[in-house]
Design a protein around this motif. Structure first.
Motif, PDB file in Angstrom:
ATOM      1  N   ALA A 118       0.739  -0.884  -0.296  1.00 36.77           N
ATOM      2  CA  ALA A 118      -0.330   0.024  -0.466  1.00 36.77           C
ATOM      3  C   ALA A 118       0.659   0.922  -0.092  1.00 36.77           C
ATOM      4  O   ALA A 118       1.182   1.273   0.790  1.00 36.77           O
ATOM      5  N   GLY A 119       1.150   1.872  -1.241  1.00 35.77           N
ATOM      6  CA  GLY A 119       2.373   2.738  -1.665  1.00 35.77           C
ATOM      7  C   GLY A 119       3.008   2.463  -1.286  1.00 35.77           C
ATOM      8  O   GLY A 119       4.343   3.782  -1.682  1.00 35.77           O
ATOM      9  N   SER A 120       4.086   1.356  -1.997  1.00 41.84           N
ATOM     10  CA  SER A 120       5.087   1.560  -2.196  1.00 41.84           C
ATOM     11  C   SER A 120       5.404  -0.209  -3.006  1.00 41.84           C
ATOM     12  O   SER A 120       4.754  -0.689  -2.742  1.00 41.84           O
ATOM     13  N   ASN A 121       6.049  -0.307  -4.043  1.00 44.37           N
ATOM     14  CA  ASN A 121       6.950  -1.723  -4.039  1.00 44.37           C
ATOM     15  C   ASN A 121       7.932  -2.330  -2.877  1.00 44.37           C
ATOM     16  O   ASN A 121       7.890  -3.694  -3.386  1.00 44.37           O
ATOM     17  N   THR A 122       8.509  -1.366  -2.400  1.00 43.27           N
ATOM     18  CA  THR A 122       9.505  -1.405  -1.076  1.00 43.27           C
ATOM     19  C   THR A 122       8.107  -1.743  -0.052  1.00 43.27           C
ATOM     20  O   THR A 122       8.439  -0.553   0.367  1.00 43.27           O
ATOM     21  N   VAL A 123       8.379  -2.795   0.368  1.00 41.10           N
ATOM     22  CA  VAL A 123       7.274  -3.333   1.886  1.00 41.10           C
ATOM     23  C   VAL A 123       8.282  -2.018   2.929  1.00 41.10           C
ATOM     24  O   VAL A 123       7.344  -1.821   3.654  1.00 41.10           O
ATOM     25  N   ARG A 124       9.636  -2.037   3.307  1.00 36.20           N
ATOM     26  CA  ARG A 124       9.742  -1.224   4.368  1.00 36.20           C
ATOM     27  C   ARG A 124       8.888   0.125   4.157  1.00 36.20           C
ATOM     28  O   ARG A 124       9.300   0.617   5.417  1.00 36.20           O
ATOM     29  N   VAL A 125       8.885   0.883   3.276  1.00 34.08           N
ATOM     30  CA  VAL A 125       9.033   1.878   2.981  1.00 34.08           C
ATOM     31  C   VAL A 125       7.861   2.018   3.770  1.00 34.08           C
ATOM     32  O   VAL A 125       7.470   3.198   4.292  1.00 34.08           O
ATOM     33  N   VAL A 126       6.625   1.556   4.169  1.00 32.48           N
ATOM     34  CA  VAL A 126       5.676   1.477   4.001  1.00 32.48           C
ATOM     35  C   VAL A 126       4.497   0.903   5.206  1.00 32.48           C
ATOM     36  O   VAL A 126       3.712   1.217   5.607  1.00 32.48           O
ATOM     37  N   ALA A 127       5.261  -0.125   5.386  1.00 32.39           N
ATOM     38  CA  ALA A 127       5.214  -1.674   6.307  1.00 32.39           C
ATOM     39  C   ALA A 127       6.024  -1.979   7.208  1.00 32.39           C
ATOM     40  O   ALA A 127       7.089  -1.889   7.406  1.00 32.39           O
ATOM     41  N   TRP A 128       5.371  -1.449   8.991  1.00 31.87           N
ATOM     42  CA  TRP A 128       6.030  -2.531  10.247  1.00 31.87           C
ATOM     43  C   TRP A 128       6.115  -3.644   9.235  1.00 31.87           C
ATOM     44  O   TRP A 128       4.670  -4.440   9.942  1.00 31.87           O
ATOM     45  N   TYR A 129       6.524  -4.888   9.367  1.00 34.28           N
ATOM     46  CA  TYR A 129       6.568  -6.077   9.002  1.00 34.28           C
ATOM     47  C   TYR A 129       7.831  -6.991  10.430  1.00 34.28           C
ATOM     48  O   TYR A 129       8.356  -6.503  10.644  1.00 34.28           O
ATOM     49  N   PHE A 130       7.172  -8.676  10.227  1.00 35.99           N
ATOM     50  CA  PHE A 130       8.812  -9.023  10.571  1.00 35.99           C
ATOM     51  C   PHE A 130       9.740  -8.287  10.996  1.00 35.99           C
ATOM     52  O   PHE A 130      11.096  -8.767  11.951  1.00 35.99           O
ATOM     53  N   SER A 131      10.110  -8.169   9.872  1.00 33.52           N
ATOM     54  CA  SER A 131      11.392  -8.141   9.275  1.00 33.52           C
ATOM     55  C   SER A 131      12.524  -6.783   9.860  1.00 33.52           C
ATOM     56  O   SER A 131      13.545  -6.011  10.342  1.00 33.52           O
ATOM     57  N   ASN A 132      11.557  -5.844  10.613  1.00 32.90           N
ATOM     58  CA  ASN A 132      11.319  -4.210  11.103  1.00 32.90           C
ATOM     59  C   ASN A 132      10.959  -4.036  12.279  1.00 32.90           C
ATOM     60  O   ASN A 132      11.315  -2.692  12.207  1.00 32.90           O
ATOM     61  N   SER A 133       9.999  -5.091  12.972  1.00 31.84           N
ATOM     62  CA  SER A 133       9.195  -4.227  13.357  1.00 31.84           C
ATOM     63  C   SER A 133       9.377  -4.030  15.333  1.00 31.84           C
ATOM     64  O   SER A 133       9.178  -3.885  16.345  1.00 31.84           O
ATOM     65  N   GLY A 134      10.611  -5.184  15.301  1.00 30.93           N
ATOM     66  CA  GLY A 134      11.310  -5.348  16.379  1.00 30.93           C
ATOM     67  C   GLY A 134      10.059  -6.073  17.634  1.00 30.93           C
ATOM     68  O   GLY A 134       9.934  -6.359  18.456  1.00 30.93           O
ATOM     69  N   SER A 135       9.437  -6.682  16.361  1.00 28.54           N
ATOM     70  CA  SER A 135       8.056  -7.459  17.262  1.00 28.54           C
ATOM     71  C   SER A 135       7.723  -6.828  17.692  1.00 28.54           C
ATOM     72  O   SER A 135       6.757  -7.654  19.325  1.00 28.54           O
TER      73      SER A 135
END
Length: 953
Positions: free
Chosen positions: A132-149
């Protein structure tokens, strides 16, 4: 709507057009704790837990679907709006009546699933992003790899095209709809009002990137609560105005720019919609002008119209004008289609030859084994394409048969589906009669020769038929032009096949992927293809012109289909079912034998050799040569055998022998031997076979030097398991060797043969150069001791598993051990990280797990031959994935000490021994170089093996 990229899940299919006829508002942010806590305080509800992460502007979590709609109703009442939901969760219109028309709901509510995805894609400002907003997930989303759980405050990532935040990631979001399968038909203002689970969308802090795609869907009980599940609100924008005109007609059938082959009658159809619910009528214009002016129907109420007596090789144009009962009119677009006559099926010549049939890569299923040599002594034609609806529909029209369903995916040049084996051979017989050829089948499905007599020799059948299973696989492999691809035409499945990950869950027009080496299309994927044979198990013996005529209960089909994983589209894969069954993934292609006319034919070149060409024979000095041959005229054959160490062997070791085998003894280690066979038939024809070779090798495992050094051991990236902590400095003061590869079945089998030990179970995946599995820690150290004794080195272990020094005394210092042993846990991790050449990779040799590891996502659920992935910095293979590897250490409580250690080895007797490296059955995190696990030392598993080590002295 749905998986428009073709890399999603089947429940995101089929894609379908959605029209939303109204504007709506949607929350800029996910509903926060601040907002939801105010509702709880006002209504006396208990506040949901925040997992200790904080409240305020973090998205609310641990709320059920029922909680979310209660919040919506409270928000509506607070603003004096009609409630959107009744006590049963039904939507309500402005008068409080249950409705399924979302446009009539005025109060605050959850978005419908269609509204959610439309908004997430950016609405009418969409740029087609996957997230939602990008083809690069880390730009728009908090997810498993960057959320710090954990969750994060809303609005901290980039918004989408509409200025909406966090529609990918942070928390999953409840939608109004009950969950259900998608339809392939176009829909207007969809809302699903029945089911067992409610939809949620958008992925979360806990999800992988793929779950944050805008097409991804999930569901759960409306009473469920989760720490990664919240919601955002929506409202329909009220329409205030006069009569709204109908929408432009859409969803035409025949589809725009389609090719219609072999028929001269077409049913036109279309859809339309009036946002006010007014009655609609249609005027239809149809002719051969680019802008059709001939009105062929006026004020009709049906949305279909039949046009007959059309001409071949002609393009027709048509449009529909829709009028509502209040006088509003909308003119639709101009659509077109082409009528074309049915041509004869296109076929490709496949020249005779030999091949190895079955699972030649060692990663297939049991029914693809054993591999065996097949010799086809005749040429044949096979369909360039799978038989299409155009072709099969012409047969149905000519014979009065009912046409099979197309699942609303389209007909034309898509492969025909929903045809049984019996249907397919009826088509073949019709095609033969149409061209004046003898039929290929009788009424019981037996093959017939040119005289109408039952035969089991496909080379004698003249009419059209289904390919035999052997013909099918030979053609799929590329015949005598084969490049040995795993899929038909490529090792990259996406180049040649429509399958689960790219088919969008339906068939595709034939010939749109790359062809194989013979110019044949779609032998991998699109639809499974019926073969002539009854289904049966393979024999390991070489066969000539095989065809299984033994009556059974099932017929073979091959090639995989649109709804299958890639592994089922391999050229060796096989399947079967009743000859009466029909399926949306099952069709066929046709075949014909090329008749032979000539004199005495020489024998074929010998084939199906043992040992196989260029094979390595380890640890033995005798071998039995064997081969197969075939005379197409059935003549008696004799053999001359040449065998020596010359690349072109000149020493004739046997003359005119009748047996097709010969024993060779007293061979030398580390030597390459060459041999060939000359075959003669009783009518004087001679054929010289190719030169084959094999090499003998003493049993000595390859090892790599690892130079001493220091490193930080444990979870240095901060997202591992508790037993990888605390990190601590380790100093290794000695050099050591370690196996370049995991110990293989070849190596372990030699130990078993020498000691009379039972060999390990290979789970029917194959042996050879696959890593040995189903060996306990005790088995592994027994192998090490045997290897030491064989090389006249002091044993490394006593009978209790203690390490021994050069004098046979128990030691806890691995630097004092001379014999072969298992690496210590510290040695293992130091090596996996790349030793003193380490580049700091998370996996052994790369930051990309797929480069270096066989793991759950790429292993096909089994081990693979060692050394097929990239090595690490030291040139060592498979330290991430393939199989877990036993280490020497006991596992003592599992937790590291934070103090620096030198030459560590845990000798404290416990219940478990350590193993490292992950395996074919584990996800990527299990193959990280810091990951550790353990089982009892007598335990055996299909994903646990070992590699050897030795201290440098």
């Amino acid at each position: 709507m749905g998986d428009t990229w073709g890399d999603g899940y089947y429940w995101e299919q089929p894609t379908h057009r959605v029209t939303l006829t109204y504007d709506f508002y949607i929350g800029k942010y996910e509903t926060t704790f601040d907002e939801y806590d105010a509702f709880c305080e006002a209504t006396g509800r208990s506040k949901p837990g925040d997992q200790g992460w904080g409240r305020e502007t973090r998205p609310v979590i641990n709320v059920s679907w029922n909680d979310a709609i209660a919040y919506c109703n409270w928000s509506s009442e607070k603003e004096k709006l009609p409630k959107a939901y009744d006590n049963n969760g039904n939507l309500l219109d402005k008068d409080g009546r249950v409705t399924t028309d979302i446009t009539k709901v005025l109060g605050y509510r959850l978005p419908t699933e269609a509204e959610w995805e439309y908004a997430a894609r950016g609405g009418n400002e969409s740029k087609g992003y996957k997230y939602a907003g990008s083809n690069t997930v880390r730009v728009v989303a908090w997810y498993f790899s960057n959320s710090g759980s954990k969750t994060h405050e809303v609005g901290e990532k980039v918004p989408n095209e509409l200025g909406i935040y966090d529609m990918s990631g942070n928390v999953r979001e409840w939608c109004s709809d009950w969950y259900g399968d998608y339809s392939g038909s176009a829909q207007t203002n969809p809302y699903n009002n029945s089911g067992y689970d409610r939809v949620d969308r958008g992925g979360s802090w806990f999800s992988f990137a793929s779950d944050s795609r805008v097409a991804r869907r999930n569901c759960g009980s409306p009473t469920s609560t989760f720490s990664d599940l919240g919601f955002r609100i929506a409202r329909t924008a009220s329409y205030e105005g006069e009569n709204k005109p109908p929408l432009s007609p859409y969803n035409p059938g025949s589809s725009d720019e389609s090719m219609i082959i072999g028929v001269t009658s077409v049913t036109l159809s279309w859809d339309s919609y009036d946002p006010d619910g007014d009655t609609m009528t249609y005027d239809v214009y149809f002719d051969t002008n680019v802008n059709p002016t001939t009105k062929v129907s006026t004020n009709q109420t049906e949305n279909t119209l039949i046009r007959s007596n059309l001409s071949y090789d002609t393009t027709y144009y048509w449009k529909v004008v829709v009028k509502d009962s209040k006088g509003a009119t909308t003119e639709g677009p101009v659509w077109r289609f082409i009528i074309q006559e049915l041509p004869l099926p296109q076929m490709v010549l496949v020249e005779k030859g030999s091949f190895t049939m079955g699972d030649t890569w060692g990663d297939g299923y049991d029914n693809e084994k054993p591999t065996h040599e097949v010799n086809l002594t005749y040429d044949f034609y096979i369909g360039k394409y799978e038989t299409t609806f155009n072709e099969y529909d012409a047969f149905c029209s000519a014979t009065g048969r009912i046409k099979p369903e197309d699942e609303d995916w389209g007909r034309g040049t898509r492969p025909v589906i929903k045809v049984s084996w019996n249907d397919a051979i009826a088509y073949c017989n019709w095609l033969s009669e149409k061209e004046g050829l003898p039929k290929g089948y009788d009424d019981d499905g037996n093959l017939l020769d040119k005289d109408g007599m039952i035969t089991t020799d496909p080379s004698k059948v003249v009419g059209y038929r289904l390919p035999t299973e052997a013909e099918w696989e030979y053609a799929a492999r590329g015949g005598n032009k084969s490049d040995n691809y795993r899929y038909s035409g490529s090792d990259d499945v996406d180049e040649v096949a429509w399958y689960y990950s790219n088919s969008r869950r339906n068939t595709q027009e034939v010939g749109n992927k790359a062809p194989n080496e013979l110019g044949i299309y779609d032998m991998s994927g699109n639809v499974w293809e019926w073969c002539s044979d009854w289904y049966g198990n393979y024999s390991r013996y070489a066969q000539t012109n095989p065809y299984n005529s033994t009556v059974g209960s099932d017929r073979v089909y091959r090639g995989g289909g649109w709804n299958n994983l890639a592994t089922l589209t391999r050229v060796a894969n096989r399947n079967y079912d009743s000859p009466t069954v029909t399926s949306s993934g099952l069709g066929f292609r046709i075949c014909r034998t090329v008749p032979y006319k000539g004199k005495n034919r020489p024998p074929l070149a010998p084939y199906n050799t043992n040992p196989s060409d260029e094979s390595m024979i380890i640890g033995v000095t005798s071998v039995t040569l064997s081969w197969d041959s075939y005379d197409p005229d059935g003549d008696t054959m004799t053999y001359d055998v040449y065998f020596d160490t010359n690349a072109n062997p000149m020493t004739k070791v046997s003359s005119s022998q009748r047996e097709n085998k010969l024993a060779g003894t007293d061979l030398s280690y580390n030597t390459t031997y060459y041999w060939k066979v000359v075959v003669k038939d009783s009518n004087g024809a001679t054929t010289e076979g190719p030169v084959w070779s094999f090499s003998t090798k003493d049993l000595n495992p390859e090892m790599v030097l690892v130079e001493k050094g220091s490193f930080t051991m444990g979870d240095t990236w901060g997202y591992g398991c508790d037993n990888e902590k605390p990190t601590h400095e380790v100093n290794l003061t000695y050099d050591f060797y370690i196996g370049k590869y995991e110990t293989t079945f070849n190596e372990y089998n030699a130990f078993c043969e020498a000691t009379g030990k039972s060999s390990a179970d290979d789970e029917n995946w194959g042996r050879g150069n696959r890593p040995v599995i189903n060996v306990s820690w005790n088995d592994a150290i027994a192998y090490c001791n045997w290897l030491s004794e064989k090389d006249k080195l002091p044993k490394a272990y006593d009978n209790n598993g203690n390490l021994l020094d050069k004098d046979g005394s128990i030691t806890t210092d691995p630097s004092k051990v001379v014999g072969y042993r298992l690496p210590t846990e510290a040695e293992w991790e130091y090596t996996a990280r790349g030793g003193n050449k380490s580049k700091g990779y998370e996996y052994s040799g790369s930051a990309n797990v797929g480069d270096v590891a066989w793991y759950r996502d790429n292993s096909d659920d089994k081990t693979q031959e060692v050394g097929k992935k990239a090595p690490n910095e030291l040139g060592i293979y498979d330290m991430s994935g393939n199989v877990w590897e036993w280490c020497s250490d006991w596992y003592d409580g599992g937790y590291y000490t934070k103090s620096p250690t030198t030459n560590p080895y845990n000798s404290t007797v416990g219940s478990y021994r350590v193993f490292r490296g992950g395996s074919w059955s584990y996800s990527a995190p299990g193959t990280l170089v810091a990951d550790r696990s353990y089982i009892v030392p007598f335990g055996k598993r299909g994903d646990v093996g070992f590699r050897i080590a030795r201290t440098v002295h």
